[in-house]
Design an enzyme around this catalytic site. Structure first.
Site, mmCIF file in Angstrom:
data_model
loop_
_atom_site.group_PDB
_atom_site.id
_atom_site.type_symbol
_atom_site.label_atom_id
_atom_site.label_comp_id
_atom_site.label_asym_id
_atom_site.label_seq_id
_atom_site.Cartn_x
_atom_site.Cartn_y
_atom_site.Cartn_z
ATOM 1 C CE LYS A 185 -3.538 2.296 2.738
ATOM 2 N NZ LYS A 185 -4.533 2.142 3.798
ATOM 3 C CE LYS A 238 -5.874 1.944 -0.479
ATOM 4 N NZ LYS A 238 -6.186 2.043 0.897
HETATM 5 C C1 PBG Z 1 -7.822 2.853 5.443
HETATM 6 C C2 PBG Z 1 -8.018 2.856 3.995
HETATM 7 C C3 PBG Z 1 -7.808 3.901 3.078
HETATM 8 C C4 PBG Z 1 -8.245 3.451 1.852
HETATM 9 C C5 PBG Z 1 -8.686 2.150 2.023
HETATM 10 N N1 PBG Z 1 -8.512 1.793 3.363
HETATM 11 C C6 PBG Z 1 -7.336 5.281 3.302
HETATM 12 C C7 PBG Z 1 -5.923 5.544 3.506
HETATM 13 O O1 PBG Z 1 -5.097 4.665 3.671
HETATM 14 O O2 PBG Z 1 -5.599 6.723 3.562
HETATM 15 C C8 PBG Z 1 -8.271 4.257 0.592
HETATM 16 C C9 PBG Z 1 -9.201 3.770 -0.437
HETATM 17 C C10 PBG Z 1 -9.518 4.755 -1.500
HETATM 18 O O3 PBG Z 1 -8.892 5.806 -1.649
HETATM 19 O O4 PBG Z 1 -10.447 4.448 -2.241
HETATM 20 N N2 PBG Z 1 -6.560 2.639 5.906
#
Ligand code: PBG
Length: 314
Positions: A185, A238
């Site tokens: 991520k 992601k």
């Molecule tokens: C929570 C989370 C996030 C997203 C998914 N789970 C936000 C982040 O990490 O800031 C983002 C998903 C999206 O932007 O569609 N940790």
């Protein structure tokens, strides 16, 4: 010549590849459109089962739930209560929806903490407290499973989170609940609109201390390897489109069930351009998703899930 295209096409998109995100918001009574995500809504808990039935009727096999609690505090207390937003939503879906839809729960604290970080915070040093966070994540995972969640999806990038969650689930009678880990991520600007939806902007700093540098790809491989060792069943990359090379490397390298998350900003930029008449929305939606599939994703979390399913069903 066009009749030969399907015969030689290497990649197909299928409704079975799609996972639809839902924002369940305890602070509202009616669906509310998300400012920066045209056409996407926060849904109150008592309407979520009907929404899930609509999604299921389109043939989409899975949803992922995000919660917006009525109260946030420093330690994210409302992430794990049996009557909190996600637990309630899962129970109502499982009780009301007739379908076999797979309910995945996003497992993170940032939607539940007043400071908006994914972990506990030492306010003197403004550092994230990794290990105390693991205990809360374990507790939250068990509360989701107890409510009936089919898969839990830890997204906070805390070190050791998959192992801690696996152990908590096993010790509490949920050895068969799989973990979909947000393994690679990135610290991404593409999450901007999500923070409108989840009302989870942070009050200080950013998430760069626990999310990855966009310039790195070997690090993604190490993160994925760690999560597999710790017991992850599905690996996620992601965002998706800006990281197609990572999806490709992860799928080739580990041959694990691989998910890709086409995040909020990827959705919003296509929507915004389409609203201006600058892009053909359907064409670009399809192309973006097939490219993610072609890169190696087995499944795609996308805010286009319903639109894409409708198009595929036509
Ligand atoms: C929570 C989370 C996030 C997203 C998914 N789970 C936000 C982040 O990490 O800031 C983002 C998903 C999206 O932007 O569609 N940790």
């Amino acid at each position: 010549m066009d009749k030969f295209r399907p015969l030689v096409r290497q990649t197909d998109l299928d409704v079975n590849d799609l996972i639809c995100p839902i924002f369940v918001d305890e602070t509202i009574k009616e669906p509310v459109e998300i400012r920066s995500m045209p056409g996407y809504y926060n849904i109150p808990p008592d309407m979520v089962a009907d929404e899930v039935d609509c999604i299921s009727d389109l043939g989409i096999p899975a949803i992922i739930l995000f919660g917006v609690p009525h109260d946030k505090d420093e330690t994210g207390t409302h992430a794990y209560g049996d009557d909190d937003v996600i637990q309630k939503a899962v129970r109502s879906i499982k009780g009301q929806s007739k379908k076999e839809i797979i309910v995945i729960t996003d497992l993170c604290l940032c939607e539940y903490t007043s400071h908006g970080h994914c972990g506990m915070v030492d306010f003197d040093t403004q550092e994230i407290l990794n290990d105390p966070t693991l205990e809360i994540l374990g507790k939250t995972a068990v509360s989701h499973a107890r409510a009936g969640a089919d898969i839990v999806a830890p997204s906070g990038m805390m070190d050791g989170m998959v192992r801690a969650i696996r152990k908590a689930l096993d010790d509490n009678g949920f050895p068969n609940t799989p973990i979909m880990s947000y393994a690679a991520k990135y610290s991404s600007g593409f999450y901007g609109p999500f923070r409108d939806a989840a009302k989870s902007g942070f009050s200080f700093g950013d998430r760069a201390s626990y999310q990855m540098d966009p310039g790195n790809s070997d690090e993604a491989m190490r993160e994925v390897e760690l999560d597999i060792d710790e017991g992850a069943d599905i690996i996620m990359v992601k965002p998706a489109m800006p990281y197609l090379d990572i999806i490709y490397r992860v799928k080739k390298g580990y041959k694990m069930p691989t998910a890709a998350y086409q995040v909020s900003g990827e959705y919003s930029m296509i929507k915004a351009a389409a609203q201006n008449g600058w892009l053909d929305e359907k064409k670009v939606m399809y192309e973006s998703l097939i490219s993610i599939k072609r890169a190696g994703a087995d499944m795609i979390l996308t805010y286009f899930a319903k639109d894409m399913a409708k198009m595929l069903n036509e």
